[in-house]
Design a protein around this motif. Structure first.
Motif, PDB file in Angstrom:
ATOM      1  N   PHE A  68       0.803  -1.220   0.000  1.00 56.25           N
ATOM      2  CA  PHE A  68       0.000   0.000   0.000  1.00 56.25           C
ATOM      3  C   PHE A  68       0.840   1.275   0.000  1.00 56.25           C
ATOM      4  N   SER A  69       1.959   1.253   0.725  1.00 54.72           N
ATOM      5  CA  SER A  69       2.779   2.465   0.802  1.00 54.72           C
ATOM      6  C   SER A  69       3.298   2.881  -0.571  1.00 54.72           C
ATOM      7  N   TYR A  70       3.633   1.882  -1.408  1.00 54.32           N
ATOM      8  CA  TYR A  70       4.123   2.193  -2.752  1.00 54.32           C
ATOM      9  C   TYR A  70       3.001   2.720  -3.642  1.00 54.32           C
ATOM     10  N   TYR A  71       1.869   2.003  -3.641  1.00 57.52           N
ATOM     11  CA  TYR A  71       0.785   2.376  -4.548  1.00 57.52           C
ATOM     12  C   TYR A  71       0.030   3.630  -4.102  1.00 57.52           C
ATOM     13  N   SER A  72       0.139   3.973  -2.843  1.00 56.57           N
ATOM     14  CA  SER A  72      -0.461   5.233  -2.412  1.00 56.57           C
ATOM     15  C   SER A  72       0.292   6.415  -3.004  1.00 56.57           C
ATOM     16  N   ASP A  73       1.581   6.206  -3.281  1.00 57.79           N
ATOM     17  CA  ASP A  73       2.384   7.254  -3.924  1.00 57.79           C
ATOM     18  C   ASP A  73       2.355   7.153  -5.443  1.00 57.79           C
ATOM     19  N   ASN A  74       1.952   5.984  -5.965  1.00 62.10           N
ATOM     20  CA  ASN A  74       1.915   5.762  -7.418  1.00 62.10           C
ATOM     21  C   ASN A  74       0.582   5.139  -7.818  1.00 62.10           C
ATOM     22  N   PRO A  75      -0.520   5.831  -7.592  1.00 62.92           N
ATOM     23  CA  PRO A  75      -1.851   5.240  -7.810  1.00 62.92           C
ATOM     24  C   PRO A  75      -2.139   4.826  -9.249  1.00 62.92           C
ATOM     25  N   LEU A  76      -1.524   5.507 -10.217  1.00 56.58           N
ATOM     26  CA  LEU A  76      -1.789   5.165 -11.619  1.00 56.58           C
ATOM     27  C   LEU A  76      -1.237   3.790 -11.986  1.00 56.58           C
ATOM     28  N   GLU A  77      -0.258   3.293 -11.219  1.00 55.21           N
ATOM     29  CA  GLU A  77       0.329   1.982 -11.509  1.00 55.21           C
ATOM     30  C   GLU A  77      -0.531   0.824 -11.021  1.00 55.21           C
ATOM     31  N   ILE A  78      -1.579   1.130 -10.272  1.00 52.32           N
ATOM     32  CA  ILE A  78      -2.463   0.076  -9.772  1.00 52.32           C
ATOM     33  C   ILE A  78      -3.062  -0.730 -10.919  1.00 52.32           C
ATOM     34  N   LEU A  79      -3.332  -0.083 -12.025  1.00 52.95           N
ATOM     35  CA  LEU A  79      -3.977  -0.749 -13.165  1.00 52.95           C
ATOM     36  C   LEU A  79      -2.993  -1.469 -14.081  1.00 52.95           C
ATOM     37  N   GLN A  80      -1.710  -1.329 -13.857  1.00 52.29           N
ATOM     38  CA  GLN A  80      -0.711  -1.902 -14.762  1.00 52.29           C
ATOM     39  C   GLN A  80      -0.397  -3.356 -14.394  1.00 52.29           C
ATOM     40  N   ILE A  81      -1.405  -4.205 -14.478  1.00 49.92           N
ATOM     41  CA  ILE A  81      -1.239  -5.605 -14.066  1.00 49.92           C
ATOM     42  C   ILE A  81      -0.397  -6.413 -15.042  1.00 49.92           C
ATOM     43  N   TRP A  82      -0.241  -5.917 -16.272  1.00 50.72           N
ATOM     44  CA  TRP A  82       0.542  -6.650 -17.263  1.00 50.72           C
ATOM     45  C   TRP A  82       2.029  -6.675 -16.901  1.00 50.72           C
ATOM     46  N   LYS A  83       2.434  -5.839 -15.971  1.00 44.63           N
ATOM     47  CA  LYS A  83       3.823  -5.812 -15.535  1.00 44.63           C
ATOM     48  C   LYS A  83       4.060  -6.750 -14.348  1.00 44.63           C
ATOM     49  N   GLY A  84       3.018  -7.443 -13.919  1.00 46.04           N
ATOM     50  CA  GLY A  84       3.135  -8.316 -12.757  1.00 46.04           C
ATOM     51  C   GLY A  84       2.509  -7.658 -11.538  1.00 46.04           C
ATOM     52  N   GLY A  85       2.387  -8.435 -10.458  1.00 40.33           N
ATOM     53  CA  GLY A  85       1.830  -7.879  -9.240  1.00 40.33           C
ATOM     54  C   GLY A  85       0.433  -8.393  -8.939  1.00 40.33           C
ATOM     55  N   LEU A  86       0.302  -9.711  -8.850  1.00 43.72           N
ATOM     56  CA  LEU A  86      -0.962 -10.338  -8.487  1.00 43.72           C
ATOM     57  C   LEU A  86      -0.711 -11.300  -7.326  1.00 43.72           C
ATOM     58  N   VAL A  87      -1.559 -11.252  -6.320  1.00 42.60           N
ATOM     59  CA  VAL A  87      -1.446 -12.188  -5.198  1.00 42.60           C
ATOM     60  C   VAL A  87      -2.503 -13.267  -5.384  1.00 42.60           C
ATOM     61  N   TYR A  88      -2.050 -14.489  -5.569  1.00 44.48           N
ATOM     62  CA  TYR A  88      -2.965 -15.573  -5.919  1.00 44.48           C
ATOM     63  C   TYR A  88      -4.098 -15.730  -4.921  1.00 44.48           C
TER      64      TYR A  88
END
Length: 244
Positions: A68-88
């Motif tokens: 959360f600390s990272y994405y709170s500073d970079n909210p636009l990257e939340i939608l960039q799932i094609w770069k990875g970043g999924l918790v099964y």
């Protein structure tokens, strides 16, 4: 690592995205091929369409929350799932909730459906973790053991091939005589064990939740205990039936 498969002008095709897509296709094909006693192939395709959406949202949501600390500073990257970043586990839990209400609405036997999709989940997850390896996410701790890749435990590959083994075991159970829901119970039991121990070797920031363990380890313990109770209860019921 090989995060980018190729580029055509301004368009970049990411290895992670391609392998996740292959995982969904492989899982879909398996489920459709084994669904005739539960639902038609077209119904499987319709169901999986919603599962993909719900699963991606849930998996991304849990990843964002654990970072959360990272994405709170970079909210636009939340939608960039094609770069990875999924918790099964995030996707898994959301899909379970969706499947419950879907089957209730469609009057479909959820236990039979879960049994069909259990091997499909393990198969799809195999491809997904290979994608993680090429993307460079979900990496392991530094090590000098002979399995090391770039000086780290290849935890993505550990989990990928663990899932592949689980797929073959579940497929064998599915093809044999079994109680409804037991294939899925075995999936949860085996995967919870696999994931708990994989977390020990992870080197990326996992966060801590309870007793110094990562959120995934806490979820794994809960799932393990639930399925253990299911198996014990099934064993006791079997003994009581034999006595009658």
């Amino acid at each position: 690592m090989f995060p980018e498969l190729f580029s055509i002008g301004p368009i970049t095709v990411y290895t992670y995205g391609v392998l996740v897509a292959l995982g969904f296709l492989a899982g879909t094909y398996y489920a459709a091929a084994n669904s005739k006693d539960v639902m038609s192939k077209q119904q499987v395709y319709d169901f999986i369409f919603y599962v993909i959406l719900v699963g991606l949202i849930g998996a991304r949501l849990l990843y964002v929350l654990t970072n959360f600390s990272y994405y709170s500073d970079n909210p636009l990257e939340i939608l960039q799932i094609w770069k990875g970043g999924l918790v099964y586990y995030g996707g898994f839990i959301c899909v379970l909730l969706f499947a419950f209400f879907y089957c209730r609405n469609k009057k479909t036997n959820i236990l039979k459906l879960a049994d069909i999709f259990a091997p499909a989940l393990a198969l799809g997850h195999f491809f997904g973790r290979i994608g993680c390896f090429f993307s460079g996410c979900c990496y392991g701790k530094n090590t000098d053991c002979f399995l090391a890749v770039s000086g780290r435990h290849p935890t993505q590959l550990y989990e990928a091939f663990g899932n592949l083994l689980i797929f073959f075991l579940l497929n064998k159970i599915l093809k044999s005589s079994h109680k409804k829901g037991y294939v899925f119970a075995w999936y949860m039991f085996l995967y919870s064990i696999l994931r708990f121990f994989i977390e020990i070797f992870r080197g990326d920031d996992r966060g801590t939740f309870f007793l110094g363990m990562s959120p995934a380890q806490n979820i794994s313990i809960i799932i393990f205990l639930i399925t253990l109770v299911i198996f014990i209860k099934g064993y006791e019921d079997g003994k009581n039936n034999n006595r009658k």
